[in-house]
Design a protein around this motif. Structure first.
Motif, short mmCIF file in Angstrom:
data_model
loop_
_atom_site.label_atom_id
_atom_site.label_comp_id
_atom_site.label_asym_id
_atom_site.label_seq_id
_atom_site.Cartn_x
_atom_site.Cartn_y
_atom_site.Cartn_z
N PHE A 41 70.96 3.89 11.16
CA PHE A 41 69.72 4.67 11.10
C PHE A 41 69.41 5.08 9.67
CE2 PHE A 41 67.36 8.70 11.59
CZ PHE A 41 66.37 8.32 12.48
N GLU A 42 70.44 5.48 8.92
CA GLU A 42 70.24 5.93 7.53
C GLU A 42 69.75 4.80 6.64
OE1 GLU A 42 73.64 8.01 5.96
OE2 GLU A 42 73.78 9.25 7.77
N ILE A 43 70.19 3.58 6.91
CA ILE A 43 69.77 2.43 6.11
C ILE A 43 68.28 2.17 6.29
CG2 ILE A 43 69.99 -0.08 5.85
CD1 ILE A 43 73.01 0.33 6.47
N GLY A 44 67.78 2.38 7.50
CA GLY A 44 66.37 2.19 7.77
C GLY A 44 66.07 2.42 9.24
N HIS A 45 64.90 3.00 9.51
CA HIS A 45 64.49 3.25 10.89
C HIS A 45 62.97 3.34 10.96
CE1 HIS A 45 65.05 7.26 9.08
NE2 HIS A 45 63.97 7.57 9.78
N VAL A 46 62.47 3.28 12.17
CA VAL A 46 61.03 3.37 12.39
C VAL A 46 60.58 4.80 12.14
CG1 VAL A 46 59.20 3.07 14.10
CG2 VAL A 46 61.18 1.54 14.13
N PRO A 47 59.49 5.00 11.39
CA PRO A 47 58.99 6.35 11.17
C PRO A 47 58.75 7.07 12.50
CG PRO A 47 57.83 4.80 9.76
CD PRO A 47 58.67 3.99 10.72
N ILE A 80 61.08 5.48 24.54
CA ILE A 80 61.16 4.11 24.05
C ILE A 80 62.48 4.00 23.31
CG2 ILE A 80 60.18 2.40 22.48
CD1 ILE A 80 57.49 3.98 22.77
N CYS A 81 63.35 3.10 23.74
CA CYS A 81 64.64 2.90 23.09
C CYS A 81 64.62 1.62 22.26
CB CYS A 81 65.75 2.75 24.13
SG CYS A 81 65.97 4.18 25.20
N TYR A 82 65.17 1.70 21.05
CA TYR A 82 65.37 0.47 20.28
C TYR A 82 66.72 0.53 19.59
CZ TYR A 82 64.31 2.54 15.66
OH TYR A 82 64.34 3.27 14.51
N CYS A 83 67.24 -0.65 19.29
CA CYS A 83 68.52 -0.77 18.60
C CYS A 83 68.38 -1.88 17.56
CB CYS A 83 69.65 -1.06 19.59
SG CYS A 83 69.45 -2.62 20.49
N ALA A 104 61.56 4.94 30.93
CA ALA A 104 62.33 4.55 29.75
C ALA A 104 62.20 3.05 29.60
CB ALA A 104 63.79 4.96 29.90
N VAL A 105 61.90 2.61 28.39
CA VAL A 105 61.73 1.19 28.12
C VAL A 105 62.60 0.79 26.93
CG1 VAL A 105 59.35 1.20 29.00
CG2 VAL A 105 59.76 1.48 26.54
N SER A 106 62.80 -0.50 26.78
CA SER A 106 63.57 -1.06 25.67
C SER A 106 62.64 -1.95 24.84
CB SER A 106 64.73 -1.90 26.22
OG SER A 106 65.44 -2.54 25.18
N VAL A 107 62.84 -1.92 23.51
CA VAL A 107 62.02 -2.75 22.64
C VAL A 107 62.71 -4.10 22.42
CG1 VAL A 107 60.89 -2.98 20.41
CG2 VAL A 107 61.09 -0.72 21.47
N LYS A 108 62.00 -5.13 22.77
CA LYS A 108 62.51 -6.49 22.62
C LYS A 108 62.67 -6.82 21.13
CE LYS A 108 61.78 -11.11 24.34
NZ LYS A 108 61.08 -11.91 25.33
N GLY A 109 63.86 -7.24 20.75
CA GLY A 109 64.11 -7.62 19.36
C GLY A 109 64.53 -6.48 18.46
N GLY A 110 64.33 -5.24 18.89
CA GLY A 110 64.79 -4.06 18.16
C GLY A 110 64.41 -4.01 16.69
N TRP A 111 65.32 -3.42 15.91
CA TRP A 111 65.09 -3.22 14.47
C TRP A 111 64.89 -4.55 13.75
CZ3 TRP A 111 63.45 0.08 11.12
CH2 TRP A 111 63.72 -0.08 9.76
N THR A 112 65.60 -5.58 14.16
CA THR A 112 65.47 -6.89 13.54
C THR A 112 64.02 -7.37 13.62
OG1 THR A 112 67.75 -7.44 14.11
CG2 THR A 112 66.28 -9.28 13.59
N GLU A 113 63.42 -7.22 14.77
CA GLU A 113 62.02 -7.63 14.95
C GLU A 113 61.08 -6.68 14.22
OE1 GLU A 113 59.10 -10.25 16.27
OE2 GLU A 113 61.27 -10.45 16.27
N TYR A 114 61.40 -5.39 14.21
CA TYR A 114 60.57 -4.42 13.49
C TYR A 114 60.49 -4.77 12.01
CZ TYR A 114 58.72 -0.14 11.54
OH TYR A 114 57.95 0.75 10.85
#
Length: 126
Positions: A41-47, A80-83, A104-114
């Motif tokens: 999370f510290e390295i980078g995350h969605v605002p 909304i959950c992402y990893c 509750a939903v999951s984001v397809k592709g997570g941080w990599t896709e973001y």
């Protein structure tokens, strides 16, 4: 027969809706939950995202545990959950649904896709 991680994820995705970052960009009023580890999370995350590591999710969302988090006490709170790639978030969303959350939903592709497209969408659902 022993279950694999893929088995657990496949099982979770039978009940957990997956969303793309394009869809997430239009979802207002949801709690955006990053279920990665604090170092990630510290390295980078969605605002606007809050960090609830997958390993502590049940504790933080429990209604009676002394280490619960008030942001996870309202079962009507839509989440909304992402990893990193969509695995931990699917498991986290399934857990939240089992704990009584109505949405509750999951984001397809997570941080990599973001990192590829999400920033271009201007996602910040705070």
């Amino acid at each position: 027969m022993a279950k694999s991680l893929a088995d657990y994820v496949d099982e979770a995705l039978k009940t957990v809706p997956e969303r793309t970052w394009d869809q997430v960009a239009r979802m207002e009023g949801w709690l955006l939950m990053d279920v990665r580890e604090p170092e990630e999370f510290e390295i980078g995350h969605v605002p606007g995202a809050v960090n609830f590591p997958r390993g502590m999710l049940e504790v933080r969302a429990d209604l009676e545990h002394p280490k619960r988090d008030e942001r996870l006490q309202n079962r009507d709170q839509r989440v909304i959950c992402y990893c990193g790639g969509g695995v931990r978030s699917a498991l986290a969303a399934k857990t939240l649904l089992e704990m009584g959350f109505t949405d509750a939903v999951s984001v397809k592709g997570g941080w990599t896709e973001y990192e590829k497209i999400g920033a271009l969408l201007g996602i910040d659902i705070t």
